[in-house]
Design an enzyme around this catalytic site. Structure first.
Site, PDB file in Angstrom:
ATOM      1  N   ARG A  92       0.834  -1.206   0.000  1.00  0.00           N
ATOM      2  CA  ARG A  92       0.000   0.000   0.000  1.00  0.00           C
ATOM      3  C   ARG A  92       0.863   1.249   0.000  1.00  0.00           C
ATOM      4  O   ARG A  92       1.783   1.385   0.782  1.00  0.00           O
ATOM      5  CB  ARG A  92      -0.894  -0.009   1.239  1.00  0.00           C
ATOM      6  CG  ARG A  92      -1.459   1.332   1.583  1.00  0.00           C
ATOM      7  CD  ARG A  92      -2.934   1.338   1.654  1.00  0.00           C
ATOM      8  NE  ARG A  92      -3.389   2.664   2.005  1.00  0.00           N
ATOM      9  CZ  ARG A  92      -4.295   2.917   2.926  1.00  0.00           C
ATOM     10  NH1 ARG A  92      -4.841   1.917   3.579  1.00  0.00           N
ATOM     11  NH2 ARG A  92      -4.674   4.139   3.176  1.00  0.00           N
ATOM     12  N   ARG A 101      -6.714   2.120  -3.520  1.00  0.00           N
ATOM     13  CA  ARG A 101      -5.716   1.426  -2.705  1.00  0.00           C
ATOM     14  C   ARG A 101      -5.733  -0.080  -2.915  1.00  0.00           C
ATOM     15  O   ARG A 101      -6.787  -0.672  -3.179  1.00  0.00           O
ATOM     16  CB  ARG A 101      -5.937   1.750  -1.231  1.00  0.00           C
ATOM     17  CG  ARG A 101      -7.313   1.411  -0.763  1.00  0.00           C
ATOM     18  CD  ARG A 101      -7.794   2.267   0.376  1.00  0.00           C
ATOM     19  NE  ARG A 101      -7.719   3.685   0.168  1.00  0.00           N
ATOM     20  CZ  ARG A 101      -7.597   4.562   1.151  1.00  0.00           C
ATOM     21  NH1 ARG A 101      -7.538   4.157   2.389  1.00  0.00           N
ATOM     22  NH2 ARG A 101      -7.540   5.845   0.896  1.00  0.00           N
ATOM     23  N   ASP A 104      -6.909  -1.787   2.283  1.00  0.00           N
ATOM     24  CA  ASP A 104      -7.245  -0.888   3.392  1.00  0.00           C
ATOM     25  C   ASP A 104      -7.799  -1.753   4.523  1.00  0.00           C
ATOM     26  O   ASP A 104      -8.710  -2.553   4.300  1.00  0.00           O
ATOM     27  CB  ASP A 104      -8.325   0.104   2.913  1.00  0.00           C
ATOM     28  CG  ASP A 104      -8.583   1.215   3.910  1.00  0.00           C
ATOM     29  OD1 ASP A 104      -7.676   1.547   4.690  1.00  0.00           O
ATOM     30  OD2 ASP A 104      -9.708   1.756   3.902  1.00  0.00           O
ATOM     31  N   ASP A 106      -9.349  -1.257   8.308  1.00  0.00           N
ATOM     32  CA  ASP A 106      -9.798  -0.292   9.323  1.00  0.00           C
ATOM     33  C   ASP A 106     -10.256  -1.029  10.572  1.00  0.00           C
ATOM     34  O   ASP A 106     -11.035  -1.986  10.493  1.00  0.00           O
ATOM     35  CB  ASP A 106     -10.959   0.559   8.783  1.00  0.00           C
ATOM     36  CG  ASP A 106     -10.492   1.606   7.789  1.00  0.00           C
ATOM     37  OD1 ASP A 106      -9.293   1.973   7.814  1.00  0.00           O
ATOM     38  OD2 ASP A 106     -11.324   2.053   6.971  1.00  0.00           O
TER      39      ASP A 106
END
Ligand SMILES: Nc1ncnc2c1ncn2[C@@H]1O[C@H](COP(=O)(O)OP(=O)(O)OP(=O)(O)O)[C@@H](O)[C@H]1O
Ligand SMILES: Nc1nc2c(c(=O)[nH]1)N=C(CO)CN2
Length: 171
Positions: A92, A101, A104, A106
């Protein structure tokens, strides 16, 4: 002292969102789950299906999104470091905010804690508005209370427009 150590070792439950819109996203996301599951102190509890979702933010290709729930024996900050490390491992590159991207990750929820520090906010502050998070999360953790709003995930899901979130067929 012994009691304090015992408390530290108590497994916690966490939820993580995964997303990708560059490269072979499904292969990347599957590999990211495998990497997470093989990390010491992290145990995969449940994983959602994959969803093809229209990008929120600047114009860019559709995303593939999903969520996992984990049992963890580490602290929230350590989990964040691990997630950022896995993003790096998958190549990334940080560019524009909300831009495309490879991967990712989270950190959405960590038990019922609320944390507001400069580099880590829990619950993830934008999760309540994101159908691409709530649809997969509701599949595996519908009754988890998002502690800022006090609403369970399946209730939050009723408040968002899910028309741009489509179950990936052949999963
Ligand atoms: N709950 C969280 N999960 C992941 N990162 C977080 C969280 N809270 C704060 N951050 C911080 O956000 C920083 C930037 O994350 P990232 O580049 O993935 O944001 P983004 O994906 O572009 O936007 P968004 O946060 O809206 O998904 C991370 O380096 C991390 O320190
Ligand atoms: N559909 C979708 N849109 C996004 C996503 C994502 O994972 N899915 N992630 C973003 C940056 O966090 C910005 N926009």
């Amino acid at each position: 002292m012994l009691k304090a150590r015992y408390a530290e070792a108590k497994p916690r439950r966490s939820a993580v969102a995964l997303g990708s819109n560059i490269g072979d996203s499904q292969t990347i996301l599957e590999a990211a789950i495998e990497t997470l599951a093989q990390t010491p102190g992290i145990f995969l509890e449940a994983r959602s299906n994959w969803y093809q979702t229209k990008a929120v933010g600047p114009p860019q290709p559709d995303y593939l999104n999903g969520c996992v729930t984990l049992q963890v024996e580490i602290l929230p900050q350590q989990l964040l470091e691990i997630l950022l490390g896995i993003e790096q491992q998958f190549g990334r590159v940080r560019q524009e905010r909300w831009g495309p991207r490879i991967l990712d990750l989270d950190l959405l929820l960590f038990d019922d804690i609320i944390l507001d520090t400069p580099n880590l906010q829990i619950p993830h502050p934008r999760m309540r508005d994101r159908a691409f998070v709530l649809v997969p999360l509701a599949e595996i953790a519908p009754d988890w209370i998002e502690p800022v709003s006090g609403y369970v995930i399946k209730e939050l899901l009723k408040e968002v427009d899910c028309s741009d979130v489509h179950l990936l067929m052949g999963n």
